[in-house]
Write a protein that holds these residues in place. Structure first.
Motif, PDB file in Angstrom:
ATOM      1  N   ILE A 115     -33.618   7.446 -24.333  1.00  0.00           N
ATOM      2  CA  ILE A 115     -33.311   6.326 -23.449  1.00  0.00           C
ATOM      3  C   ILE A 115     -33.178   5.068 -24.304  1.00  0.00           C
ATOM      4  N   LYS A 116     -31.971   4.505 -24.309  1.00  0.00           N
ATOM      5  CA  LYS A 116     -31.715   3.266 -25.028  1.00  0.00           C
ATOM      6  C   LYS A 116     -31.720   2.117 -24.024  1.00  0.00           C
ATOM      7  N   ILE A 117     -32.412   1.025 -24.355  1.00  0.00           N
ATOM      8  CA  ILE A 117     -32.420  -0.170 -23.522  1.00  0.00           C
ATOM      9  C   ILE A 117     -31.407  -1.141 -24.104  1.00  0.00           C
ATOM     10  N   THR A 118     -30.449  -1.585 -23.283  1.00  0.00           N
ATOM     11  CA  THR A 118     -29.398  -2.482 -23.750  1.00  0.00           C
ATOM     12  C   THR A 118     -29.605  -3.886 -23.175  1.00  0.00           C
ATOM     13  N   GLY A 119     -28.857  -4.831 -23.732  1.00  0.00           N
ATOM     14  CA  GLY A 119     -28.930  -6.205 -23.242  1.00  0.00           C
ATOM     15  C   GLY A 119     -29.914  -7.067 -24.000  1.00  0.00           C
ATOM     16  N   LEU A 120     -30.359  -6.600 -25.181  1.00  0.00           N
ATOM     17  CA  LEU A 120     -31.376  -7.333 -25.941  1.00  0.00           C
ATOM     18  C   LEU A 120     -30.779  -8.427 -26.812  1.00  0.00           C
ATOM     19  N   TYR A 121     -29.529  -8.251 -27.263  1.00  0.00           N
ATOM     20  CA  TYR A 121     -28.927  -9.199 -28.195  1.00  0.00           C
ATOM     21  C   TYR A 121     -27.508  -9.541 -27.743  1.00  0.00           C
ATOM     22  N   LYS A 122     -26.942 -10.520 -28.406  1.00  0.00           N
ATOM     23  CA  LYS A 122     -25.574 -10.966 -28.121  1.00  0.00           C
ATOM     24  C   LYS A 122     -24.583  -9.816 -28.294  1.00  0.00           C
ATOM     25  N   LYS A 123     -23.599  -9.749 -27.415  1.00  0.00           N
ATOM     26  CA  LYS A 123     -22.655  -8.630 -27.454  1.00  0.00           C
ATOM     27  C   LYS A 123     -21.702  -8.733 -28.646  1.00  0.00           C
ATOM     28  N   PRO A 124     -21.359  -7.590 -29.258  1.00  0.00           N
ATOM     29  CA  PRO A 124     -20.300  -7.550 -30.270  1.00  0.00           C
ATOM     30  C   PRO A 124     -18.934  -7.470 -29.601  1.00  0.00           C
ATOM     31  N   SER A 125     -17.906  -7.328 -30.408  1.00  0.00           N
ATOM     32  CA  SER A 125     -16.534  -7.181 -29.904  1.00  0.00           C
ATOM     33  C   SER A 125     -15.980  -5.836 -30.339  1.00  0.00           C
ATOM     34  N   LEU A 126     -15.071  -5.307 -29.536  1.00  0.00           N
ATOM     35  CA  LEU A 126     -14.453  -4.010 -29.816  1.00  0.00           C
ATOM     36  C   LEU A 126     -12.943  -4.156 -29.734  1.00  0.00           C
ATOM     37  N   SER A 127     -12.250  -3.652 -30.734  1.00  0.00           N
ATOM     38  CA  SER A 127     -10.790  -3.738 -30.739  1.00  0.00           C
ATOM     39  C   SER A 127     -10.196  -2.455 -31.291  1.00  0.00           C
ATOM     40  N   ALA A 128      -8.925  -2.221 -30.949  1.00  0.00           N
ATOM     41  CA  ALA A 128      -8.180  -1.076 -31.468  1.00  0.00           C
ATOM     42  C   ALA A 128      -7.183  -1.577 -32.503  1.00  0.00           C
ATOM     43  N   LEU A 129      -6.998  -0.806 -33.583  1.00  0.00           N
ATOM     44  CA  LEU A 129      -6.060  -1.219 -34.623  1.00  0.00           C
ATOM     45  C   LEU A 129      -4.620  -1.156 -34.150  1.00  0.00           C
ATOM     46  N   ILE A 130      -4.379  -0.335 -33.143  1.00  0.00           N
ATOM     47  CA  ILE A 130      -3.055  -0.263 -32.536  1.00  0.00           C
ATOM     48  C   ILE A 130      -3.231  -0.452 -31.037  1.00  0.00           C
ATOM     49  N   GLU A 131      -2.159  -0.425 -30.298  1.00  0.00           N
ATOM     50  CA  GLU A 131      -2.259  -0.516 -28.845  1.00  0.00           C
ATOM     51  C   GLU A 131      -3.156   0.605 -28.329  1.00  0.00           C
TER      52      GLU A 131
END
Length: 236
Positions: A115-131
Motif C-alpha cells: 500500500i503506497k500513500i500518495t499526495g505527500l510531495y509536490k507533483k512531478p510532470s509526465l510527457s511523451a517524446l512523441i504524440e
C-alpha cells in the motif's frame, strides 16, 4: 532492604503454515491518496473462524488486526477497512487464517500487497517524446521530471503501479528526471507518474497530471490484387 519491580512478560509462539494460504486483494487500487480509505479483503476456501491482517515496515511486523470471519458457500472472508490513511498506514500487508480452538496455529501467509500513500510531495510532470498515440506493437517512451530531487520515479496506469521505479537523474537544465520505455505491449489508458525518496519508499508524491495514451490498430501492408483470367470486372 532493596525493593524490586517485577514485570510479567508473556511470550506467544505462533505456528505458521498449518493451513493453506488465504488470498488478499485490495478492493481499490493500491495507490491511496492521503486521507482516503482502502479496503483489503482476505478470503479462503477454508472455513476459517478468524482472519488476521498484519502490516510490515522494513521487514518487521508493525501492527496486526483481527476480525471474525464471515462464512459463505464454499469458503470464508472478511474485509479490513483502513483509513482515512496517514503516512503510518503505508507498507506491506499480509493476512492469515485461524480457528478459535487453536488461535496460535495460523495458515500460510497470503501473498503480500504493498500500500503506497500518495499526495505527500509536490507533483512531478509526465510527457511523451512523441504524440501520445501509438500503433499496436510499437514502443512508447514516457519521461517523468521534477524540480524536486526525488530519488525514484514511478509510473502507474489507471491507478496501478507498473513494475519497478527508476532512479532519478539530474538533467542539464537542473531538473531531475527519468524515462520509462514501454515495450511492444502498450495498454491504452491514463498514465501518471510519482516521485519518492529512498528512506520512505511507500510514501509517494501527488500524481502528475494524467497523460492519456491511445493505442490504434496494427499497420497493414497494401498488397495489390493482380487480376487473373478468372476474375470478372463489372463496369457501371
Amino acid at each position: 532492604m532493596l525493593s524490586a519491580d517485577f514485570y510479567l512478560v508473556r511470550t506467544i509462539f505462533l505456528l505458521l503454515g498449518i493451513y493453506k494460504k488465504p488470498f488478499l486483494l485490495a478492493l481499490q487500487p493500491p495507490l491511496v491518496n492521503l486521507g482516503e480509505k482502502v479496503t483489503l479483503e482476505c478470503r479462503s476456501e477454508i472455513m476459517f473462524e478468524t482472519f488476521t491482517l498484519t502490516s510490515h515496515k522494513n521487514g518487521t511486523i508493525k501492527d496486526s488486526f483481527e476480525l471474525s470471519a464471515e462464512h459463505f458457500y464454499g469458503g470464508s472472508q472478511v474485509n479490513f477497512s483502513i483509513g482515512p490513511v496517514t503516512p503510518d498506514d503505508a507498507g506491506t500487508y499480509t493476512c492469515y487464517g485461524s480457528f478459535n480452538h487453536s488461535p496460535y496455529e495460523w495458515s500460510e501467509s497470503s501473498d503480500p500487497i504493498d500500500i503506497k500513500i500518495t499526495g505527500l510531495y509536490k507533483k512531478p510532470s509526465l510527457s511523451a517524446l512523441i504524440e501520445p498515440v501509438v500503433m499496436s506493437g510499437e514502443n512508447m517512451t514516457l519521461t517523468c521530471f521534477s524540480d524536486l530531487q526525488f530519488d525514484m520515479f514511478h509510473l502507474s496506469m489507471e491507478g496501478v503501479p507498473k513494475e519497478h521505479g527508476l532512479p532519478s537523474v539530474k538533467s542539464h537544465n537542473g531538473t531531475f528526471q527519468d524515462s520509462f520505455h514501454i515495450g511492444s505491449v502498450v495498454q491504452a489508458g491514463n498514465y501518471r507518474c510519482y516521485g519518492s525518496f529512498r528512506n520512505s519508499s511507500h510514501l509517494w508524491s501527488t500524481p502528475s497530471d494524467r497523460l492519456y495514451i491511445l493505442v490504434t490498430g496494427k499497420r497493414t501492408s497494401y498488397i495489390p490484387h493482380i487480376l487473373s483470367p478468372f476474375d470478372t470486372v463489372s463496369i457501371e
